[in-house]
Design a protein around this motif. Structure first.
Motif: not given
Length: 344
Positions: A171-172, A311-316, A321-328, A330-333
């Motif tokens: 369910a991605g 499900t997630g939103h950030s400033s440029w 940091a967002v890309m690193a969290a998604l890749a490892d 830590r983020s389930g967005d």
């Protein structure tokens, strides 16, 4: 690891230094993301200058690229349409971009458009590389066009029919997009299966069923695996009817997949068939172009239910940091969007 930097333009020639600048996200090397300033080319005849509003992160593919998990044999085939640099890096990679045309043909000026361009605040491309976002589709939702386009292609490959019992394993962002499109076919029973029980809430918003992996229904007419795991593919094979077909829509990068092709695989005469968005599905290749497919995906995004995937939103500024969290992990967005509105 990530680095959040803004490099200067000291190395540009005098002519280049006079060009307007944009902020762009680059992968310096596997696991290291940076923000760079770089000049934007001047728009020529037949070009458009686009000011980016939002980009989206294609979690599966971009995580593989970010972590350097694209096999060397696939470096050329995995090139994004407007990629700069080469895998594994330094490389500017991405393809979910929504912005506003500031310069170009009169018919496009001021229009919100979708472009297969990486994460960058402004850019110039040929006018035929942008697709206008239909009236009534919010700009942020439009970043899902790539996911919905993939879902369209998967369903063209799968060929579901009225009354089918269909399971999507995983369910991605892609699995949920497929589920929502299937939900609109009369009589189709759709169930999303995932190991994350929190995905039930998303399934409810999409109007489809949900089951955890331990309780996945069996005897399904069609099963589509989008989980990116060999465990998901094994579950798909266990769930499909005898003589049934499993559509494998995951991309594993350089990770191996282990399957049990003994047991009842042969006696039940099961089939595994791949689906990949790089080419229009064979069933439609003679009648539809990739642009036709993308325009269809954007039109399908008039459906408000797709907002459940944002499900997630950030400033440029936070993109490394967002890309690193998604890749490892830590983020389930499902889909994390990046806001570029103040990056001028």
């Amino acid at each position: 690891m990530f680095i959040n930097t803004q490099s200067d333009t000291d190395s540009f020639t005098e002519g280049e230094a006079q060009l307007p600048e944009a902020m762009a996200f680059w992968i310096e090397e596997p696991g290291v993301g940076v923000l760079r300033r770089q000049p934007v080319a001047r728009a020529g005849d037949g070009d458009v200058l686009v000011r980016t509003s939002y980009t989206g992160i294609s979690r599966g593919t971009e995580s593989s690229v970010f972590l350097g998990r694209v096999p060397a044999s696939e470096h050329d085939r995995m090139r994004a349409p407007f990629q700069e640099g080469d895998l594994p890096g330094p490389v500017k990679y991405g393809y979910l971009n929504v912005g506003v045309v500031e310069q170009g043909p009169a018919a496009l000026r001021g229009r919100t458009v979708f472009t297969l361009f990486p994460h960058q605040s402004a850019f110039v491309v040929p006018a035929d590389a942008v697709v206008p976002v239909p009236e009534g589709v919010p700009a942020r939702r439009a970043v899902l066009a790539g996911a919905v386009e993939t879902a369209v292609n998967v369903l063209w490959d799968a060929g579901p029919v009225i009354g089918d019992r269909v399971t999507i394993v995983g369910a991605g962002m892609i699995g949920c997009s497929i589920a929502r499109l299937l939900q609109r076919i009369p009589g189709v029973d759709v169930v999303l299966v995932d190991v994350d029980a929190s995905r039930r809430e998303v399934a409810d918003r999409l109007g489809v069923g949900f089951a955890d992996a331990a309780n996945a229904p069996g005897d399904r007419d069609l099963v589509i695996n989008t989980s990116g795991s060999d465990a998901g593919l094994r579950l798909a094979l266990e769930s499909v009817v005898t003589d049934g077909e499993v559509i494998e829509a995951s991309w594993y990068g350089d990770r191996p997949a282990t399957l049990m092709l003994g047991a009842d695989f042969h006696s039940r005469r099961l089939t595994i068939r791949s689906s990949q968005v790089g080419a229009v599905a064979a069933r439609r290749r003679g009648t539809r172009t990739t642009r036709d497919r993308l325009m269809l995906a954007l039109d399908l995004l008039h459906d408000d239910a797709f907002d459940a995937l944002l499900t997630g939103h950030s400033s440029w500024r936070d993109l490394p940091a967002v890309m690193a969290a998604l890749a490892d992990g830590r983020s389930g967005d499902l889909c994390h969007t990046i806001d570029w509105e103040d990056a001028a």
